[in-house]
Scaffold this active site. Structure first.
Site, PDB file in Angstrom:
ATOM      1  N   CYS A 114       0.813  -1.221   0.000  1.00 54.95           N
ATOM      2  CA  CYS A 114       0.000   0.000   0.000  1.00 54.95           C
ATOM      3  C   CYS A 114       0.848   1.273   0.000  1.00 54.95           C
ATOM      4  CB  CYS A 114      -0.947   0.013   1.183  1.00 54.95           C
ATOM      5  SG  CYS A 114      -2.149  -1.308   1.099  1.00 54.95           S
ATOM      6  N   HIS A 250      -3.286   7.402   2.184  1.00 57.01           N
ATOM      7  CA  HIS A 250      -3.670   6.070   1.700  1.00 57.01           C
ATOM      8  C   HIS A 250      -5.046   5.751   2.281  1.00 57.01           C
ATOM      9  CE1 HIS A 250      -3.912   1.942   0.793  1.00 57.01           C
ATOM     10  NE2 HIS A 250      -3.671   1.521   2.029  1.00 57.01           N
ATOM     11  N   ASN A 280      -9.962  -0.061  -0.269  1.00 57.70           N
ATOM     12  CA  ASN A 280      -8.503   0.047  -0.263  1.00 57.70           C
ATOM     13  C   ASN A 280      -7.975  -0.462  -1.609  1.00 57.70           C
ATOM     14  OD1 ASN A 280      -5.764  -0.244   0.105  1.00 57.70           O
ATOM     15  ND2 ASN A 280      -5.916  -1.215   2.119  1.00 57.70           N
TER      16      ASN A 280
HETATM   17  N1  ACO Z   1     -18.255  -8.331   8.979  1.00 59.85           N
HETATM   18  C1  ACO Z   1     -18.703  -8.563  10.222  1.00 59.85           C
HETATM   19  N2  ACO Z   1     -17.902  -8.860  11.256  1.00 59.85           N
HETATM   20  C2  ACO Z   1     -16.581  -8.918  11.017  1.00 59.85           C
HETATM   21  C3  ACO Z   1     -16.041  -8.695   9.750  1.00 59.85           C
HETATM   22  C4  ACO Z   1     -16.926  -8.399   8.699  1.00 59.85           C
HETATM   23  N3  ACO Z   1     -16.507  -8.149   7.437  1.00 59.85           N
HETATM   24  N4  ACO Z   1     -14.700  -8.829   9.823  1.00 59.85           N
HETATM   25  C5  ACO Z   1     -14.402  -9.119  11.091  1.00 59.85           C
HETATM   26  N5  ACO Z   1     -15.539  -9.186  11.805  1.00 59.85           N
HETATM   27  C6  ACO Z   1     -15.690  -9.495  13.230  1.00 59.85           C
HETATM   28  C7  ACO Z   1     -14.518 -10.264  13.793  1.00 59.85           C
HETATM   29  O1  ACO Z   1     -14.674 -11.646  13.571  1.00 59.85           O
HETATM   30  C8  ACO Z   1     -14.612  -9.909  15.250  1.00 59.85           C
HETATM   31  O2  ACO Z   1     -15.584 -10.693  15.843  1.00 59.85           O
HETATM   32  P1  ACO Z   1     -15.383 -11.307  17.339  1.00 59.85           P
HETATM   33  O3  ACO Z   1     -15.252 -10.100  18.230  1.00 59.85           O
HETATM   34  O4  ACO Z   1     -16.637 -12.111  17.546  1.00 59.85           O
HETATM   35  O5  ACO Z   1     -14.135 -12.103  17.263  1.00 59.85           O
HETATM   36  C9  ACO Z   1     -15.097  -8.453  15.257  1.00 59.85           C
HETATM   37  O6  ACO Z   1     -15.705  -8.266  13.968  1.00 59.85           O
HETATM   38  C10 ACO Z   1     -14.009  -7.441  15.455  1.00 59.85           C
HETATM   39  O7  ACO Z   1     -12.921  -7.763  14.580  1.00 59.85           O
HETATM   40  P2  ACO Z   1     -11.627  -6.866  14.508  1.00 59.85           P
HETATM   41  O8  ACO Z   1     -10.683  -7.456  13.525  1.00 59.85           O
HETATM   42  O9  ACO Z   1     -11.124  -6.614  15.897  1.00 59.85           O
HETATM   43  O10 ACO Z   1     -12.253  -5.490  13.930  1.00 59.85           O
HETATM   44  P3  ACO Z   1     -11.577  -4.107  13.743  1.00 59.85           P
HETATM   45  O11 ACO Z   1     -12.381  -3.088  14.405  1.00 59.85           O
HETATM   46  O12 ACO Z   1     -10.086  -4.130  14.032  1.00 59.85           O
HETATM   47  O13 ACO Z   1     -11.734  -3.859  12.169  1.00 59.85           O
HETATM   48  C11 ACO Z   1     -10.374  -3.952  10.171  1.00 59.85           C
HETATM   49  C12 ACO Z   1     -11.124  -4.755  11.248  1.00 59.85           C
HETATM   50  C13 ACO Z   1     -11.380  -3.139   9.414  1.00 59.85           C
HETATM   51  C14 ACO Z   1      -9.677  -4.939   9.241  1.00 59.85           C
HETATM   52  C15 ACO Z   1      -9.335  -3.016  10.828  1.00 59.85           C
HETATM   53  O14 ACO Z   1      -8.611  -3.720  11.798  1.00 59.85           O
HETATM   54  C16 ACO Z   1      -8.356  -2.397   9.838  1.00 59.85           C
HETATM   55  O15 ACO Z   1      -8.713  -1.542   9.055  1.00 59.85           O
HETATM   56  N6  ACO Z   1      -7.067  -2.781   9.946  1.00 59.85           N
HETATM   57  C17 ACO Z   1      -5.985  -2.116   9.169  1.00 59.85           C
HETATM   58  C18 ACO Z   1      -5.981  -2.492   7.718  1.00 59.85           C
HETATM   59  C19 ACO Z   1      -4.814  -1.817   7.046  1.00 59.85           C
HETATM   60  O16 ACO Z   1      -4.562  -0.643   7.220  1.00 59.85           O
HETATM   61  N7  ACO Z   1      -4.018  -2.593   6.297  1.00 59.85           N
HETATM   62  C20 ACO Z   1      -2.809  -1.998   5.746  1.00 59.85           C
HETATM   63  C21 ACO Z   1      -2.912  -1.763   4.312  1.00 59.85           C
HETATM   64  S1  ACO Z   1      -3.294  -3.217   3.385  1.00 59.85           S
HETATM   65  C22 ACO Z   1      -1.888  -3.630   2.412  1.00 59.85           C
HETATM   66  O17 ACO Z   1      -0.805  -3.125   2.574  1.00 59.85           O
HETATM   67  C23 ACO Z   1      -2.058  -4.669   1.340  1.00 59.85           C
END
Ligand code: ACO
Length: 323
Positions: A114, A250, A280
């Site tokens: 990214c 980003h 993204n």
């Molecule tokens: N729909 C519904 N529920 C979901 C989903 C979904 N799509 N995905 C995860 N959940 C659930 C999980 O299973 C979890 O459930 P549990 O509490 O029963 O275990 C709950 O939601 C919370 O999950 P988290 O992973 O803690 O959710 P979070 O608030 O952290 O959001 C996200 C997840 C959106 C992925 C976030 O962590 C994020 O944006 N991370 C950074 C991503 C990023 O910047 N990546 C870098 C760039 S990518 C690259 O370089 C290729």
């Protein structure tokens, strides 16, 4: 003193829109969850047969048209991507041919997930400032949906396809003021694609072709790292937070973007946000956001832009640009 100026921007998004509601039919998710946790409402998906190189070509052509520079006057073509059409030739060499950049120019791909566009902008800036090129075409292009596991709700709701491009030119006035690049390979287990061609095909398991991410851990590190790079970038240029006119971040998650804006004391109406419509798009997201805000008239000539990115590697980087 030679500086690098952005003289044209362009972008292209595939036609097919995939909404959160569409995803509700594919994985156990909801429009409300995806909007609330990420800010994403929809993303674009490349058509069957439409490749990363196709998206790059359309974005590049728009940037060339906007710049008024004929393709044959480009000396350097860089494509930042983690979803190239082929192992080789590079997407950049293919783009050189497809848009008509002169034979003999420099062309190569750059892989920094990214952060790829910021890495490519920094690389082109160094070529231009040291006289290795006078004009450059820098593209971020991705078909991220091709490396998604459509049974993994933790990743498949996040990414989309698209491309963005800039044309750069040597100038007596800035331009790109500074760029800052970093990597820390120790974080590989948090965000990676298990398989690559160097491992051979014999052990290839279907699931290993797709993105794996421990999103929550990535999130926390991204917020902290981007906060630090804001300070590093402004300090290096001797500028204040109040000097920044636009944050062009980003586009991974609206909560990460908001945290960086808060760090800059910047109201959200000075932040370019496209994550709601595009998801993204990895290396493509910054040049798409930049082009969007240039074309709709928000970003004006002479304004100070802070570009920043964080992604797989981990890699992260920023660029301070007088537009
Ligand atoms: N729909 C519904 N529920 C979901 C989903 C979904 N799509 N995905 C995860 N959940 C659930 C999980 O299973 C979890 O459930 P549990 O509490 O029963 O275990 C709950 O939601 C919370 O999950 P988290 O992973 O803690 O959710 P979070 O608030 O952290 O959001 C996200 C997840 C959106 C992925 C976030 O962590 C994020 O944006 N991370 C950074 C991503 C990023 O910047 N990546 C870098 C760039 S990518 C690259 O370089 C290729």
């Amino acid at each position: 003193m030679t500086y690098t100026r952005i003289i044209g921007t362009g972008s292209y998004l595939p036609e097919r829109v995939l909404t959160n509601h569409d995803l509700e039919d594919i994985v156990d998710t909801s429009d409300a969850w995806v909007r609330e946790r990420t800010g994403i409402a929809e993303r674009r998906v490349a058509a069957t047969g439409e490749t990363c190189g196709d998206l790059a070509r359309r974005a590049a052509q728009r940037a060339l048209d906007a710049s008024g520079v004929p393709a044959e006057e480009i000396d350097l073509v860089l494509v930042a991507t983690c979803t190239p059409d082929r192992i080789f030739p590079s997407t950049a060499s293919a783009l050189q041919r497809s848009v008509g950049v002169r034979p003999g120019a420099i062309a190569f791909d750059l892989s920094a997930a990214c952060s790829g566009f910021v890495y490519a902008l920094s690389t082109a800036d160094r070529f231009i400032r040291t006289g290795g090129a006078r004009r450059a075409l820098v593209v971020g292009a991705e078909t991220m949906t091709r490396i998604l596991d459509w049974t993994d709700r933790g990743t498949c709701v996040l990414f989309g396809d698209g491309a963005g491009a800039v044309v750069l030119e040597a100038s007596d006035t800035a331009g790109v003021i500074s760029t800052h690049l970093h990597s820390d390979g120790r974080y590989e287990p948090l965000l990676y694609v298990p398989w690559g061609p160097g491992q051979g095909y014999s052990n290839l398991r279907h699931k290993d072709r797709y993105i794996k991410m421990r999103g929550n851990e990535v999130f926390k590190i991204a917020v902290n790292t981007l906060s630090r790079i804001v300070d590093e970038t402004l300090d290096s240029a001797g500028l204040q937070k109040s000097d920044v006119d636009w944050l062009v971040p980003h586009q991974a998650n609206i909560r990460i973007i908001s945290a960086t804006a808060k760090k800059l004391n910047l109201p959200m109406d000075r932040v370019v946000v496209t994550v709601d419509r595009h998801g993204n798009t990895s290396a493509a997201s910054i040049p798409i956001a930049l082009d969007t805000a240039v074309r709709d008239g928000r970003i004006q000539r002479g304004e100070l832009l802070l570009l920043e990115a964080f992604g797989g590697g981990f890699t992260w980087g920023s660029a301070l640009v007088r537009f």
